[in-house]
Design an enzyme around this catalytic site. Structure first.
Site, PDB file in Angstrom:
ATOM      1  CG  ASP A  10      -1.868   1.213   1.256  1.00  0.00           C
ATOM      2  OD1 ASP A  10      -2.353   1.587   0.168  1.00  0.00           O
ATOM      3  OD2 ASP A  10      -2.120   1.785   2.330  1.00  0.00           O
ATOM      4  CB  SER A  11       0.174   4.797  -0.658  1.00  0.00           C
ATOM      5  OG  SER A  11      -0.968   4.915   0.167  1.00  0.00           O
ATOM      6  CE1 TYR A  42       2.889   5.846  -3.191  1.00  0.00           C
ATOM      7  CE2 TYR A  42       1.886   3.999  -4.364  1.00  0.00           C
ATOM      8  CZ  TYR A  42       2.975   4.563  -3.720  1.00  0.00           C
ATOM      9  OH  TYR A  42       4.143   3.841  -3.607  1.00  0.00           O
ATOM     10  N   GLY A  43      -2.922   9.102  -3.899  1.00  0.00           N
ATOM     11  CA  GLY A  43      -4.170   9.545  -4.545  1.00  0.00           C
ATOM     12  C   GLY A  43      -4.058  10.766  -5.449  1.00  0.00           C
ATOM     13  CB  CYS A  73      -3.057   0.475  -2.558  1.00  0.00           C
ATOM     14  SG  CYS A  73      -3.052   2.209  -3.071  1.00  0.00           S
ATOM     15  CG  ASN A  74      -9.492   0.805  -3.020  1.00  0.00           C
ATOM     16  OD1 ASN A  74     -10.455   0.205  -3.456  1.00  0.00           O
ATOM     17  ND2 ASN A  74      -9.135   0.712  -1.748  1.00  0.00           N
ATOM     18  CB  THR A  75      -4.646   4.842  -5.386  1.00  0.00           C
ATOM     19  OG1 THR A  75      -5.511   5.361  -4.374  1.00  0.00           O
ATOM     20  CG2 THR A  75      -4.236   5.936  -6.324  1.00  0.00           C
ATOM     21  CD  GLU A 152       0.057   6.883   5.704  1.00  0.00           C
ATOM     22  OE1 GLU A 152       1.144   6.916   6.301  1.00  0.00           O
ATOM     23  OE2 GLU A 152      -0.460   5.821   5.297  1.00  0.00           O
ATOM     24  CB  CYS A 183      -9.355   4.849   0.182  1.00  0.00           C
ATOM     25  SG  CYS A 183      -7.724   5.262   0.851  1.00  0.00           S
ATOM     26  CB  THR A 184      -6.785  -0.029   2.063  1.00  0.00           C
ATOM     27  OG1 THR A 184      -5.654   0.702   1.566  1.00  0.00           O
ATOM     28  CG2 THR A 184      -7.240  -1.043   1.033  1.00  0.00           C
ATOM     29  CG  HIS A 185      -5.079   5.206   4.132  1.00  0.00           C
ATOM     30  ND1 HIS A 185      -4.513   4.634   3.019  1.00  0.00           N
ATOM     31  CD2 HIS A 185      -4.037   5.696   4.864  1.00  0.00           C
ATOM     32  CE1 HIS A 185      -3.205   4.790   3.062  1.00  0.00           C
ATOM     33  NE2 HIS A 185      -2.886   5.427   4.173  1.00  0.00           N
TER      34      HIS A 185
HETATM   35  N1  DGL Z   1      -4.761   3.290   0.676  1.00  0.00           N
HETATM   36  C1  DGL Z   1      -4.787   3.750  -0.645  1.00  0.00           C
HETATM   37  C2  DGL Z   1      -6.038   3.373  -1.398  1.00  0.00           C
HETATM   38  O1  DGL Z   1      -6.648   2.380  -1.060  1.00  0.00           O
HETATM   39  C3  DGL Z   1      -4.206   5.060  -1.050  1.00  0.00           C
HETATM   40  C4  DGL Z   1      -4.301   6.265  -0.211  1.00  0.00           C
HETATM   41  C5  DGL Z   1      -3.347   7.306  -0.761  1.00  0.00           C
HETATM   42  O2  DGL Z   1      -2.146   7.081  -0.675  1.00  0.00           O
HETATM   43  O3  DGL Z   1      -3.804   8.319  -1.329  1.00  0.00           O
HETATM   44  O4  DGL Z   1      -6.404   3.996  -2.345  1.00  0.00           O
END
Ligand code: DGL
Length: 264
Positions: A10-11, A42-43, A73-75, A152, A183-185
């Site tokens: 993941d990011s 990363y988004g 990570c979805n992104t 984060e 988003c996994t966050h």
């Molecule tokens: N956790 C990530 C996701 O699922 C990315 C969050 C990020 O870095 O912007 O998209």
């Protein structure tokens, strides 16, 4: 049987929401996790950069002799999952398809919402998957650029977190009966998201759904770890400071972990 570990990337710390589900559903499996915290989020980044960084993490995981990779990570899934899956000869899972399928099953009204990073929403990957499987389902998409940075920086319990989530989700309230946390966050903000959306709205955790698919693939390819070998020997790597990562990770996973810094 295959006793090699499963790799997760993941990011940043968001992928830990998938790891937590992994530990619950498949406790015998060994995990190697990498979070690119030094370059998160990363988004808002351009697709080409997300592609490059994600490949660096994939190549790192391959040096750890993993038997499967989960792009937690979805992104990164939206940008580069297809390409990675085609290039590697081990199974590679993304988090978008499992989340999309779960939302279709969960909705009663046919109105599904998706929240994610700017890139995930811009990619339109969730809407496309949902409507390919269920053309009558309508999808409301919303980019939430401030959510991942709050997680984060470990500010999930702050009043700022509440204010940002309330303000950002205001336009989604009342429009859907099912909301994908794309988003996994975001599962780390789940209580606030649920509160804003209302308790009648079903929240879909795309990462948790993905672990069900991990289990299916392990069985299908007969590459489960032998149950006798539960060692919990998981390894965590971050491109930033292990201290910051450990704080969030141990709180979220409820156990002590080994974290090392790595340069990609
Ligand atoms: N956790 C990530 C996701 O699922 C990315 C969050 C990020 O870095 O912007 O998209």
């Amino acid at each position: 049987m295959d006793n090699r570990p499963i790799g997760f990337l993941d990011s940043g710390v968001g992928g830990l929401t998938v790891v937590k589900e992994m530990m619950r559903q498949l406790p015998e499996e060994e995990i190697v996790f990498i979070g690119d915290q030094a370059r998160a989020p990363y988004g808002p980044r351009p697709a080409e950069q997300i592609r490059e960084f994600t490949w660096q993490m994939v190549n790192f995981l391959l040096t750890k002799n993993v038997k499967m990779i989960v792009i937690a990570c979805n992104t990164a899934t939206a940008v580069v999952w297809q390409e990675i899956k085609e290039k590697l000869d081990i199974p590679v899972l993304g988090v978008i398809l499992p989340g999309a399928s779960a939302a279709i099953k969960a909705t009663q009204t046919g109105k599904v919402g998706i929240i994610g990073t700017p890139m995930t929403i811009k990619s339109d990957a969730y809407r496309q998957k949902i409507q390919a499987l269920s053309p009558e389902t309508t999808v409301e998409s919303l980019s939430c650029p401030r959510f991942a940075p709050i997680v984060e920086s470990n500010e999930m319990a702050s009043s700022v977190a509440k204010k940002v989530v309330y303000e950002t989700l205001a336009s989604m309230v009342g429009k859907v009966d099912t909301l994908i946390m794309g988003c996994t966050h975001y599962p780390l903000l789940r209580p606030i998201i649920q509160n804003v959306m209302g308790k009648q709205v079903k929240l879909i955790d795309s990462g948790a759904e993905t672990v069900r698919d991990v289990s299916v693939l392990l069985n299908y390819f007969e590459i489960n770890r032998s149950r006798k070998d539960i060692r919990g020997d998981h390894r965590f790597y971050t491109t930033a400071s292990p201290k910051g990562f450990r704080e969030i990770a141990e709180q979220w996973l409820g156990q002590e972990i080994n974290v090392e810094h790595v340069e990609l």
